[in-house]
Design an enzyme around this catalytic site. Structure first.
Site, PDB file in Angstrom:
ATOM      1  N   HIS A 121      -3.380  11.006   0.837  1.00  0.00           N
ATOM      2  CA  HIS A 121      -2.683  10.614   1.965  1.00  0.00           C
ATOM      3  C   HIS A 121      -1.931  11.860   2.553  1.00  0.00           C
ATOM      4  CE1 HIS A 121      -1.021   7.159   4.816  1.00  0.00           C
ATOM      5  NE2 HIS A 121      -0.935   8.401   5.437  1.00  0.00           N
TER       6      HIS A 121
ATOM      7  N   GLU B 220      -7.667   8.639   6.369  1.00  0.00           N
ATOM      8  CA  GLU B 220      -7.860   8.915   7.643  1.00  0.00           C
ATOM      9  C   GLU B 220      -8.347  10.413   7.637  1.00  0.00           C
ATOM     10  OE1 GLU B 220      -5.019   8.549  10.616  1.00  0.00           O
ATOM     11  OE2 GLU B 220      -4.742   6.275  10.484  1.00  0.00           O
TER      12      GLU B 220
ATOM     13  N   ASN C 201      -7.566   1.760  10.038  1.00  0.00           N
ATOM     14  CA  ASN C 201      -6.418   1.631  10.705  1.00  0.00           C
ATOM     15  C   ASN C 201      -6.596   1.567  12.185  1.00  0.00           C
ATOM     16  OD1 ASN C 201      -5.402   2.168   8.067  1.00  0.00           O
ATOM     17  ND2 ASN C 201      -4.908   4.365   8.417  1.00  0.00           N
TER      18      ASN C 201
ATOM     19  N   TYR D 194      -4.503   1.646  15.833  1.00  0.00           N
ATOM     20  CA  TYR D 194      -3.218   1.605  16.548  1.00  0.00           C
ATOM     21  C   TYR D 194      -3.513   1.396  17.992  1.00  0.00           C
ATOM     22  CZ  TYR D 194      -0.833   3.461  12.356  1.00  0.00           C
ATOM     23  OH  TYR D 194      -0.243   3.438  11.168  1.00  0.00           O
TER      24      TYR D 194
ATOM     25  N   GLU E 266      -3.505  -0.325   8.114  1.00  0.00           N
ATOM     26  CA  GLU E 266      -2.390   0.228   8.899  1.00  0.00           C
ATOM     27  C   GLU E 266      -2.430  -0.384  10.369  1.00  0.00           C
ATOM     28  OE1 GLU E 266      -1.345   4.436   9.079  1.00  0.00           O
ATOM     29  OE2 GLU E 266      -1.996   4.649   6.905  1.00  0.00           O
TER      30      GLU E 266
ATOM     31  N   ARG F   3       0.831  -1.071   0.028  1.00  0.00           N
ATOM     32  CA  ARG F   3       0.007  -0.012   0.076  1.00  0.00           C
ATOM     33  C   ARG F   3       0.850   1.260  -0.120  1.00  0.00           C
ATOM     34  NH1 ARG F   3      -3.045   3.011   4.770  1.00  0.00           N
ATOM     35  NH2 ARG F   3      -4.071   4.588   3.363  1.00  0.00           N
TER      36      ARG F   3
END
Ligand code: BGC
Length: 494
Positions: free
Chosen positions: A127, A172, A298, A300, A378, A83
């Protein structure tokens, strides 16, 4: 470590994609080369005090010049998919108008090289590196930027549509609106607080227009959007903490996922006074909520929320790592982010909580019954990696904590989405590690290292960390276990 690699390989469902992720501005460098136009991030990063220790993205990982070497390292790693993002201002320097043939050619070469090495390309259109001309005209506060992204998607579709396996329209939008337009911590550095809300809608509209352009071009690849998701955890049973967590959940998660997956903004947002001057049309909502081939998530960390202003909007270490002084924006804030007790954190101060990966997926499954297949687009962790030299002077980086982070999170995602798991209704298709290599971590500069590869900032030499060898072992163990007829790489649309 090898045992856990084999253990994880055994957990991987058939056809599960394992990939790595990067973004153009974080790795390419070559900001003034071959006709690339300036982006808002070039200008923001050059302002003293914007980036930790005033690190410069001018060279980053020099990927623009070292792309074949980087693809060779991915091939050796054995990943299924890569990606990356297209630098809008490299391809279309002004953000509208003519394209730059040299910029187009760069991604052409990248995509061809990936395919030649059996790696499926996943391309992100946006991005965060908005062309400067668009930022100067208001960036995402200006509705026109959404249409420009739609046009850019058409350019990308015409150039690469035959070869890209998966498209991410926008990465995002929550981070862009929160950091870039509400708090001023990212480009374009606006601190508009609640007045930043149009930047949310315009990014989502940009997603819808880009999706429409890709569909109109009949690209064979799958199309989705990537949202970050962080489960919001009240710090105590105090109802005010609960209210704070609910507000954060709405502002960071639902504000971006509901319009895409349910076709409407959360009720609280729609009725809030600050939104009254802003009344999205049903045409906009239909564009934003068009069916997706996949949803990119994503993950985290979870976020622990407590009532009151606390000592700052986020824990001190976290703010320092981002190079931000959030004290000012915290004053008068009705709630704040606080640390989880007894919890290991990354170099960013982010809590390491793999069990909340399952919570994130379970919440998504419950809220969005029609959720399309999901890729974790991610996940990863920054650490101050130990760097040691062997007797021959070679660099060795035993980043076991990153190995553990990745192993635990990938396993948690698979367990949650397996039969009997908390999110068993989700069709989880893959996980992309953030990131292939240490890179320019936005306002965190080069201090936050997420890579499987260490990059020497002076020589640009790439060194494989223990996590690289671990992922390589996971992939080869998976391939050994599969029948010889199943190669490491997945099929790419013709
Ligand atoms: C972004 C990446 C970033 C990573 C780690 C995500 O929010 O998409 O660009 O480097 O997290 O902070």
């Amino acid at each position: 470590m090898n045992a856990s690699a084999k253990g994880l390989a055994a957990l991987l469902p058939p056809r599960f994609t394992l990939g790595v992720a990067t973004a153009a501005f974080q790795i390419e460098g070559a900001l003034d080369e071959d006709g690339r136009g300036p982006s808002g991030w070039d200008v923001f990063a050059a302002k003293p005090g914007s980036i930790v220790e005033d690190h410069s993205p001018a060279i980053a990982c020099d990927h623009y010049h070292r792309m074949p070497e980087d693809v060779a390292l991915m091939k050796e790693l054995g990943i299924d998919s890569y990606r990356f993002s297209l630098s809008w201002s490299r391809v279309q320097p002004g953000g509208s108008g003519p394209v730059n043939p040299a910029g187009l050619a760069f991604y052409d070469r990248l995509i061809d090289l990936l395919l030649a090495n059996g790696i499926a390309p996943m391309a992100t259109l946006y991005h965060w590196d908005t062309p400067l001309e668009l930022d100067d005209a208001g960036g995402w506060m200006n509705r026109d930027t959404a249409y420009r992204l739609g046009d850019f998607a058409a350019i990308a579709a015409a150039a690469y549509g035959d070869r890209v396996s998966r498209w991410v329209t926008v990465n995002e939008p929550a981070t862009v609106s929160t950091n870039g337009y509400m708090l001023g911590l990212h480009a374009p550095g606006e601190a508009l607080m609640l007045k930043a809300l149009p930047s949310v809608h315009h990014q989502l509209l940009g997603h819808g227009l880009a999706l429409q352009a890709l569909r109109a071009a009949k690209v064979p690849g799958e199309i989705g959007i990537t949202n970050v998701y962080s489960p919001m955890v009240p710090a105590s049973i105090n109802p005010l903490d609960k209210i704070g967590a609910g507000l954060m959940d709405m502002a960071q998660n639902r504000l971006y996922a509901d319009p895409v997956l349910l076709g409407k903004y959360p009720d609280a947002v729609r009725t809030a006074a600050f939104f009254s001057s802003f009344d999205p049309s049903s045409e906009d909502m239909a564009l934003i909520s068009q069916p997706l081939d996949f949803y990119g998530l994503n993950y985290y960390m979870p976020t622990r929320v407590a009532a009151g202003p606390g000592d700052g909007a986020v824990p001190k270490g976290m703010a320092e790592a981002m190079g931000d002084d959030l004290g000012g924006s915290a004053s008068g804030s009705p709630f704040h982010i606080t640390s989880f007790p007894d919890t290991e954190t990354t170099a960013y101060g982010w809590p390491i909580k793999p069990e909340y990966m399952g919570v994130a997926l379970a919440e998504m499954a419950r809220r969005y019954p029609d959720l399309p297949p999901v890729y974790i687009t991610e996940g990863g962790a920054s650490f101050e990696d130990l760097e040691i030299r062997d007797p021959e002077g070679r660099l060795i980086i035993p980043d076991e904590r990153r190995v553990r982070y990745l192993a635990d999170h990938i396993a948690a995602a698979i367990e949650a989405t397996s039969p009997g798991g908390a999110a068993e209704s989700i069709d989880l298709r893959g996980y992309y590690v953030w990131s292939l290599m240490d890179n320019f971590e936005w306002s965190g500069g080069f201090k936050q290292q997420f890579g499987l590869l260490h990059v020497d900032s002076g020589t640009q030499t790439r060194t494989k960390k223990a996590s690289y060898y671990w992922l390589q072992e996971v992939l080869s163990a998976r391939n050994r276990a599969a029948s010889p007829a199943v190669p490491g790489a997945e099929a790419v649309p013709a």
